[in-house]
Design a protein around this motif. Structure first.
Motif, PDB file in Angstrom:
ATOM      1  N   THR A   1       0.819  -1.212   0.000  1.00  0.00           N
ATOM      2  CA  THR A   1       0.000   0.000   0.000  1.00  0.00           C
ATOM      3  C   THR A   1       0.848   1.256   0.000  1.00  0.00           C
ATOM      4  O   THR A   1       0.349   2.335  -0.303  1.00  0.00           O
ATOM      5  N   GLN A   2       2.124   1.132   0.346  1.00  0.00           N
ATOM      6  CA  GLN A   2       3.056   2.258   0.274  1.00  0.00           C
ATOM      7  C   GLN A   2       3.637   2.264  -1.135  1.00  0.00           C
ATOM      8  O   GLN A   2       4.526   1.481  -1.469  1.00  0.00           O
ATOM      9  N   LEU A   3       3.128   3.153  -1.974  1.00  0.00           N
ATOM     10  CA  LEU A   3       3.474   3.145  -3.392  1.00  0.00           C
ATOM     11  C   LEU A   3       4.736   3.931  -3.717  1.00  0.00           C
ATOM     12  O   LEU A   3       5.220   3.867  -4.834  1.00  0.00           O
ATOM     13  N   HIS A   4       5.275   4.668  -2.752  1.00  0.00           N
ATOM     14  CA  HIS A   4       6.378   5.581  -3.058  1.00  0.00           C
ATOM     15  C   HIS A   4       7.754   4.980  -2.799  1.00  0.00           C
ATOM     16  O   HIS A   4       8.736   5.496  -3.295  1.00  0.00           O
ATOM     17  N   TYR A   5       7.823   3.930  -2.004  1.00  0.00           N
ATOM     18  CA  TYR A   5       9.111   3.293  -1.747  1.00  0.00           C
ATOM     19  C   TYR A   5       8.865   1.866  -1.291  1.00  0.00           C
ATOM     20  O   TYR A   5       7.751   1.488  -0.878  1.00  0.00           O
ATOM     21  N   CYS A   6       9.917   1.065  -1.361  1.00  0.00           N
ATOM     22  CA  CYS A   6       9.920  -0.247  -0.730  1.00  0.00           C
ATOM     23  C   CYS A   6      11.119  -0.281   0.219  1.00  0.00           C
ATOM     24  O   CYS A   6      12.085   0.463   0.047  1.00  0.00           O
ATOM     25  N   ALA A   7      11.039  -1.126   1.225  1.00  0.00           N
ATOM     26  CA  ALA A   7      12.082  -1.141   2.253  1.00  0.00           C
ATOM     27  C   ALA A   7      12.569  -2.561   2.475  1.00  0.00           C
ATOM     28  O   ALA A   7      11.780  -3.508   2.492  1.00  0.00           O
ATOM     29  N   ILE A   8      13.883  -2.692   2.661  1.00  0.00           N
ATOM     30  CA  ILE A   8      14.469  -3.967   3.064  1.00  0.00           C
ATOM     31  C   ILE A   8      15.161  -3.754   4.401  1.00  0.00           C
ATOM     32  O   ILE A   8      15.754  -2.703   4.648  1.00  0.00           O
ATOM     33  N   THR A   9      15.075  -4.718   5.279  1.00  0.00           N
ATOM     34  CA  THR A   9      15.695  -4.651   6.596  1.00  0.00           C
ATOM     35  C   THR A   9      16.756  -5.733   6.665  1.00  0.00           C
ATOM     36  O   THR A   9      16.440  -6.933   6.562  1.00  0.00           O
ATOM     37  N   VAL A  10      18.011  -5.327   6.824  1.00  0.00           N
ATOM     38  CA  VAL A  10      19.158  -6.226   6.653  1.00  0.00           C
ATOM     39  C   VAL A  10      19.965  -6.282   7.942  1.00  0.00           C
ATOM     40  O   VAL A  10      20.283  -5.237   8.534  1.00  0.00           O
ATOM     41  N   LYS A  11      20.303  -7.501   8.353  1.00  0.00           N
ATOM     42  CA  LYS A  11      21.188  -7.691   9.498  1.00  0.00           C
ATOM     43  C   LYS A  11      22.631  -7.817   9.006  1.00  0.00           C
ATOM     44  O   LYS A  11      22.915  -8.536   8.047  1.00  0.00           O
ATOM     45  N   ARG A  12      23.520  -7.135   9.687  1.00  0.00           N
ATOM     46  CA  ARG A  12      24.930  -7.196   9.309  1.00  0.00           C
ATOM     47  C   ARG A  12      25.549  -8.478   9.850  1.00  0.00           C
ATOM     48  O   ARG A  12      25.616  -8.700  11.051  1.00  0.00           O
ATOM     49  N   GLU A  13      25.987  -9.324   8.947  1.00  0.00           N
ATOM     50  CA  GLU A  13      26.651 -10.576   9.297  1.00  0.00           C
ATOM     51  C   GLU A  13      28.150 -10.427   9.029  1.00  0.00           C
ATOM     52  O   GLU A  13      28.544  -9.917   7.979  1.00  0.00           O
ATOM     53  N   GLU A  14      28.961 -10.854   9.996  1.00  0.00           N
ATOM     54  CA  GLU A  14      30.407 -10.728   9.827  1.00  0.00           C
ATOM     55  C   GLU A  14      30.908 -11.491   8.611  1.00  0.00           C
ATOM     56  O   GLU A  14      31.873 -11.091   7.961  1.00  0.00           O
ATOM     57  N   SER A  15      30.239 -12.599   8.303  1.00  0.00           N
ATOM     58  CA  SER A  15      30.639 -13.390   7.141  1.00  0.00           C
ATOM     59  C   SER A  15      29.806 -13.074   5.917  1.00  0.00           C
ATOM     60  O   SER A  15      29.958 -13.725   4.873  1.00  0.00           O
ATOM     61  N   GLY A  16      28.902 -12.111   6.036  1.00  0.00           N
ATOM     62  CA  GLY A  16      28.033 -11.756   4.918  1.00  0.00           C
ATOM     63  C   GLY A  16      28.666 -10.716   4.023  1.00  0.00           C
ATOM     64  O   GLY A  16      28.865  -9.567   4.443  1.00  0.00           O
TER      65      GLY A  16
ATOM     66  N   VAL B   1      27.543  -9.211   1.194  1.00  0.00           N
ATOM     67  CA  VAL B   1      26.673  -8.123   0.759  1.00  0.00           C
ATOM     68  C   VAL B   1      26.115  -7.348   1.952  1.00  0.00           C
ATOM     69  O   VAL B   1      25.991  -6.122   1.903  1.00  0.00           O
ATOM     70  N   SER B   2      25.778  -8.034   3.038  1.00  0.00           N
ATOM     71  CA  SER B   2      25.231  -7.334   4.201  1.00  0.00           C
ATOM     72  C   SER B   2      26.255  -6.368   4.793  1.00  0.00           C
ATOM     73  O   SER B   2      25.915  -5.254   5.198  1.00  0.00           O
ATOM     74  N   ARG B   3      27.535  -6.771   4.829  1.00  0.00           N
ATOM     75  CA  ARG B   3      28.568  -5.865   5.313  1.00  0.00           C
ATOM     76  C   ARG B   3      28.746  -4.680   4.362  1.00  0.00           C
ATOM     77  O   ARG B   3      28.975  -3.548   4.802  1.00  0.00           O
ATOM     78  N   PHE B   4      28.639  -4.953   3.062  1.00  0.00           N
ATOM     79  CA  PHE B   4      28.743  -3.866   2.082  1.00  0.00           C
ATOM     80  C   PHE B   4      27.612  -2.853   2.254  1.00  0.00           C
ATOM     81  O   PHE B   4      27.839  -1.638   2.227  1.00  0.00           O
ATOM     82  N   LEU B   5      26.391  -3.333   2.467  1.00  0.00           N
ATOM     83  CA  LEU B   5      25.254  -2.429   2.649  1.00  0.00           C
ATOM     84  C   LEU B   5      25.426  -1.591   3.922  1.00  0.00           C
ATOM     85  O   LEU B   5      25.206  -0.382   3.921  1.00  0.00           O
ATOM     86  N   HIS B   6      25.799  -2.228   5.009  1.00  0.00           N
ATOM     87  CA  HIS B   6      25.923  -1.517   6.283  1.00  0.00           C
ATOM     88  C   HIS B   6      27.093  -0.543   6.292  1.00  0.00           C
ATOM     89  O   HIS B   6      26.982   0.559   6.858  1.00  0.00           O
ATOM     90  N   ASP B   7      28.201  -0.934   5.688  1.00  0.00           N
ATOM     91  CA  ASP B   7      29.426  -0.148   5.809  1.00  0.00           C
ATOM     92  C   ASP B   7      29.634   0.857   4.678  1.00  0.00           C
ATOM     93  O   ASP B   7      30.295   1.876   4.881  1.00  0.00           O
ATOM     94  N   GLN B   8      29.085   0.591   3.496  1.00  0.00           N
ATOM     95  CA  GLN B   8      29.399   1.406   2.331  1.00  0.00           C
ATOM     96  C   GLN B   8      28.223   2.234   1.810  1.00  0.00           C
ATOM     97  O   GLN B   8      28.416   3.364   1.365  1.00  0.00           O
ATOM     98  N   ILE B   9      27.032   1.677   1.874  1.00  0.00           N
ATOM     99  CA  ILE B   9      25.895   2.357   1.254  1.00  0.00           C
ATOM    100  C   ILE B   9      25.418   3.507   2.139  1.00  0.00           C
ATOM    101  O   ILE B   9      25.297   3.360   3.354  1.00  0.00           O
ATOM    102  N   LYS B  10      25.145   4.639   1.508  1.00  0.00           N
ATOM    103  CA  LYS B  10      24.621   5.818   2.204  1.00  0.00           C
ATOM    104  C   LYS B  10      23.438   6.364   1.414  1.00  0.00           C
ATOM    105  O   LYS B  10      23.201   5.970   0.263  1.00  0.00           O
TER     106      LYS B  10
END
Length: 634
Positions: free
Chosen positions: A346-361, A363-372
């Motif tokens: 029902t929220q047409l303007h954005y979608c959201a993903i919720t990601v846990k930072r895994e030490e061995s992950g 992509v998850s480390r890249f999202l948490h540490d690099q993406i702004k």
């Protein structure tokens, strides 16, 4: 000796000055010259009384005036008001004489005030305090004389009769005159304050009596209904009032689930476009999205909101519970990972993903540490069959662990947004209170939506102040919190160990398998030790036994190769340079689904395939192992 008429005229002047001049006018009502003509022997005394700067001189004059009035047969001062009421109106000659006397009174007052000011100035120059006080007394006396003369002249000029003058004096003495500047008429047209108060009290009494009879009428109707229910059947127990915070219920006992509404409204939901299959939406979109906001949910969990680059609306639609796939460049290599969409369609303007930072992950480390915020990501969406829109059942039980709450949160947000009236029950388990994702939002949602119940437990409650359930879910806890769980639709999402345990509990509670839908982070089941595929045996020239390996052919790319022991179709594709979309590599996301054209395979997990997919011959490349030569459409 003056005539009797002249004496009478002077008495009238004195009385007018006494009434209109106020308390100050009582002192010295005649000039020293007048007093000398009538009392030749008292001139010195009169002069002393008149010129004395203090109040004593005026008081002495008042005493002499009273003595003179007694000698002339006039009434005592205390009978002044009746005497004035009985006096006739003044003749023109009398009025002229009174006006002359008033003017002389005013002149004497001005002279006395002038002398007082001169004396005050001289005393202040020499700092003589006693002389200053005497000068102030002279100023007051002069002001009183001037005020009395002015009042007499004003009364004569305005044409007031002695009777009206006496009446005004009486009203002033009795504090009956209205305050200056106010209207003499009553603002309520003559209605007194007491009458208004009585009217208000009467209206209040009428309202209270009416409310009493209304309350008694409602009580009588309630008793009648209860009596009718008792006569027909045994009444059901009253629904328990919902707990304000079942999330943080007492640890000494299990929280009680909310009672169902007596007459629940139909679970009406809007219609989505028909899907070709549960794992493939009507339209799939691939492109770039902008990271518009980032939120820190817990110390190691972040939410990333993704929006269109230039448009307001998202370029795709999705079902609650589906996921998207990110393709990110990490260290010069493109890596794909799938993440559940936690927001609501029902929220047409954005979608959201919720990601846990895994030490061995990676992509998850890249999202948490690099993406702004403001960065752009390559996205493919939507995918997944872990969907609940409200059309599948009239109630749903959502069981989640850790970050596995994300698809369940999408369902909860969607159902509450559309006003779905079916029962929604969330059972959530996390390590400690600090890892409770979306806690504040869930508390607010269950306060606003009576059909939503949230029960949470933590596995590490020591030292955290957690007052809710502790430990892991058990069969007894599930049965207590959801007594009719065997009749409910159940969605389960979480780590593999938690998934396996919950599925066993649901079987013990006799929940049908077709009522349970699962999605795991990682393999939902441990891969079985699959036997090495053997096509045939041949004997080499040296006498050794050789095993013939199965072959795989990729029709679209025109490549082929041998399948090594334990190797999946996805592994063989990567070895031979054939690109097949993939993400979870555990059989959950369905992104690696391809069509098997010939041959046979075995799969440890095929949750991402719908019955329709299986009838059409689709397999999961990350799970498929060949038992014979195969050909796939890739």
């Amino acid at each position: 000796m003056a005539t009797r008429a002249q004496c009478r005229l002077r008495i009238i002047v004195v009385l007018i000055g006494l009434v209109l001049g106020g308390p100050g006018a009582v002192r010295a009502q005649v000039t020293p010259e007048d007093h000398a003509r009538h009392h030749p022997g008292g001139s010195a005394v009169m002069g002393a009384a008149t010129n004395a700067p203090g109040m004593g001189g005026m008081d002495a004059m008042g005493g002499m005036m009273q003595e003179m009035m007694k000698n002339m047969g006039a009434p005592a001062p205390k009978r002044l008001y009746p005497a004035l009421m009985g006096l006739p109106d003044l003749t023109p000659e009398q009025r002229a004489a009174v006006e002359r006397q008033a003017q002389e009174r005013m002149s004497a007052g001005v002279s006395l005030m002038s002398q007082g000011f001169d004396g005050l100035h001289q005393a202040s120059m020499t700092n003589q305090l006693a002389a200053m006080q005497d000068a102030l007394g002279a100023i007051r006396e002069g002001l009183a004389q001037f005020d009395s003369g002015l009042a007499a002249r004003r009364a004569l000029t305005e044409g007031q009769a002695p009777r009206d003058v006496a009446l005004q004096w009486f009203k002033r003495e009795m504090n009956l005159l209205p305050p200056p500047g106010s209207s003499a008429s009553h603002p309520l047209g003559g209605v007194t304050f007491h009458l208004v108060a009585l009217v208000i009290l009467g209206a209040f009494a009428v309202v209270m009596v009416w409310m009493y009879f209304l309350k008694m009428r409602r009580a009588s109707a309630l008793l009648k209904n209860l009596a009718g229910a008792a006569a027909g059947s045994v009444p059901a127990p009253a629904p328990a009032s919902p707990s304000a915070q079942p999330i943080a219920s007492a640890a000494s006992a299990l929280p009680e689930p909310r009672a169902k509404p007596a007459n629940p409204l139909p679970a009406v939901t809007p219609k989505f476009p028909a899907m070709k299959s549960r794992s493939e939406p009507v339209e799939k979109w691939t492109g770039r999205l902008r990271v518009c906001r980032i939120f820190q949910e817990t110390p190691d969990v972040k939410t990333f909101r993704l929006a269109a680059l230039d448009e307001v609306a998202l370029p795709f639609t999705y079902f609650p519970g589906q996921f998207l796939t990110l393709a990110v460049n990490v260290g010069g290599r493109v890596v794909k990972r799938s993440y559940t969409i936690a927001s609501t369609p029902t929220q047409l303007h954005y979608c959201a993903i919720t990601v846990k930072r895994e030490e061995s992950g990676l992509v998850s480390r890249f999202l948490h540490d690099q993406i702004k915020e403001g960065d752009k990501l390559e996205v493919s969406a939507p995918n997944g069959k872990f969907v609940f829109t409200g059309n599948e059942a009239r109630s749903v039980v959502l069981i989640g662990g850790g970050v596995g709450i994300t698809p369940l949160m999408s369902v909860i947000r969607y159902l509450t947004d559309i006003g779905w009236h079916g029962d929604i029950c969330l059972l959530y388990c996390c390590r400690d209170a600090g890892d409770f994702i979306f806690r504040e939002e869930l508390e607010q949602l269950q306060q606003r939506h009576s059909n939503l119940q949230v029960f949470a437990n933590v596995t590490r409650a020591a030292g955290t102040g957690w007052m809710g359930l502790k430990g892991r879910f058990t069969t007894a806890i599930l049965g207590h919190l959801v007594p009719d769980i065997a009749k409910r639709r159940v969605h389960v999402c979480g780590p593999p160990a938690m998934m396996s345990a919950v599925l066993d509990m649901l079987r013990e509670l006799q929940v049908p398998d077709d009522q349970v839908l699962t999605e795991a982070f990682g393999a939902a089941r441990k891969p079985s030790a699959a036997p090495e595929p053997v096509i045939g045996e041949t004997v080499a020239p040296n006498g050794e036994l050789k095993v013939a390996l199965p072959m795989i052919a990729f029709k679209r790319s025109g490549k082929s190769g041998a399948l090594q022991p334990g190797q999946t179709v996805l592994d063989a594709a990567e070895t031979n340079g054939v690109e097949i979309d993939n993400s979870c590599r555990s059989g959950q996301c369905g992104l690696c689904k391809i069509k098997l054209l010939s041959g046979a395979v075995t799969m440890d997990c095929e949750d991402a395939l719908s019955p329709d997919d299986k009838r059409q011959g689709f397999i999961l490349a990350c799970q498929a192992r060949a038992t014979a030569n195969i050909e796939v459409e890739a």
